[in-house]
Design an enzyme around this catalytic site. Structure first.
Site: not given
Ligand SMILES: CC(C)=CC(=O)SCCNC(=O)CCNC(=O)[C@H](O)C(C)(C)COP(=O)(O)OP(=O)(O)OC[C@H]1O[C@@H](n2cnc3c(N)ncnc32)[C@H](O)[C@@H]1OP(=O)(O)O
Length: 258
Positions: A65, A109, A112, A132
């Site tokens: 998400a 998500g 999921e 999460e």
């Molecule tokens: C459904 C429910 C209730 C909850 C959820 O789903 S909560 C979200 C669960 N997911 C996570 O916690 C994963 C979050 N992402 C990461 O941990 C990392 O992005 C990664 C391990 C998947 C990849 O790491 P990497 O270093 O290769 O890339 P990043 O620089 O971290 O990401 C690139 C770019 O994408 C944005 N990003 C990634 N995931 C999300 C997200 N879930 N929501 C919003 N944005 C996301 C990240 O911020 C970055 O963008 P910016 O460079 O503009 O900051």
């Protein structure tokens, strides 16, 4: 209306939806989830389409998400909107089969959403997880429930409590994915599988899907009774007559989907 965050394509009898927010690793924003629901409905309503495929990019099926969209919401915001489930569960109401083609991250998500599809074919680069807990929350769209049914309590606890990722091979061994293929071949393989399904009798495919899904919602004896009643009903169809005649006559069936 055009789509901004997904691509919808038709490849013969197969409808392909590609999540398309590459800069955010396909983070599942509310706009994306609305568009996904619309895209699914479009393909569900198209009589030329017999099977759907949901996929992302090489790097991410979906990284979860959209955390940036979620972070400032209050309890009242999420409770009143029934965030996230009401919107997200739309895919589970699609009656045509939906195959998830997962490469790269399928986290939170994203994992999921893949589990809400009918089955998952993974690239050898796929990584599944429910991280999460690492951002101060818990899965909110079925992660603790569906993952547990797929992989059992021990592994589901491990994933949900530590937030660790599972690679494609572990996911296949655990029963989360049906098969693993080399990343470069993922879409070709998934399209072949989807074409095979789309060539079957559509009502039989829908009944088989409905019956397998019933296994998750009811007791064994009720599920078996449900299956038997659907099985009986197949004998009222032209496609059952055609399928069995084709077998006896040693030819390919020509299903009319009726
Ligand atoms: C459904 C429910 C209730 C909850 C959820 O789903 S909560 C979200 C669960 N997911 C996570 O916690 C994963 C979050 N992402 C990461 O941990 C990392 O992005 C990664 C391990 C998947 C990849 O790491 P990497 O270093 O290769 O890339 P990043 O620089 O971290 O990401 C690139 C770019 O994408 C944005 N990003 C990634 N995931 C999300 C997200 N879930 N929501 C919003 N944005 C996301 C990240 O911020 C970055 O963008 P910016 O460079 O503009 O900051």
């Amino acid at each position: 209306m055009p789509y901004e965050t997904i691509l919808v394509e038709r490849r013969g009898k197969v409808g392909v939806i590609t999540l398309n927010r590459p800069k955010a690793l396909n983070a599942l924003s509310s706009v994306l989830m609305d568009e996904l629901a619309r895209g699914l409905d479009e393909l569900e309503a198209d009589d030329a389409i017999g099977c759907l495929v949901l996929t992302g990019s090489e790097k991410a099926f979906a990284a979860g998400a959209d955390i940036k969209e979620m972070q400032d919401k209050s309890y009242m915001d999420v409770y009143k909107a029934d965030f996230i489930t009401a919107r997200w569960e739309h895919i589970t109401r699609i009656r045509k089969p939906v195959v998830a083609a997962v490469a790269g991250y399928a986290l939170g998500g994203g994992c999921e959403l893949a589990m809400m599809c009918d089955f998952i074919i993974a690239a050898d680069t796929a990584k599944f997880g429910q991280p999460e807990i690492t951002i101060g929350t818990i899965p909110g769209s079925g992660g603790t429930q569906r993952l547990t049914r797929f992989v059992g309590k021990s592994k589901a606890m491990d994933m949900c409590l530590t937030g660790r990722m599972m690679d494609a091979q572990e996911a296949e061994r655990a029963g989360l994915v049906s098969r693993v293929v080399p990343a470069a071949e993922l879409m070709d393989e998934v399209i072949k599988v989807a074409e095979r399904i789309a060539d079957m009798s559509r009502p039989m495919v829908m009944m088989a899907k409905e019956s397998v899904n019933r296994a998750y919602e009811t007791t064994l004896s009720e599920g078996v009774r449900f299956e038997r009643r659907l099985f009986h009903s197949t004998f009222a169809t032209e496609d059952q007559k055609e399928g069995m005649a084709a077998f006896v006559e040693k030819r390919q069936p020509a299903f009319k989907h009726s």
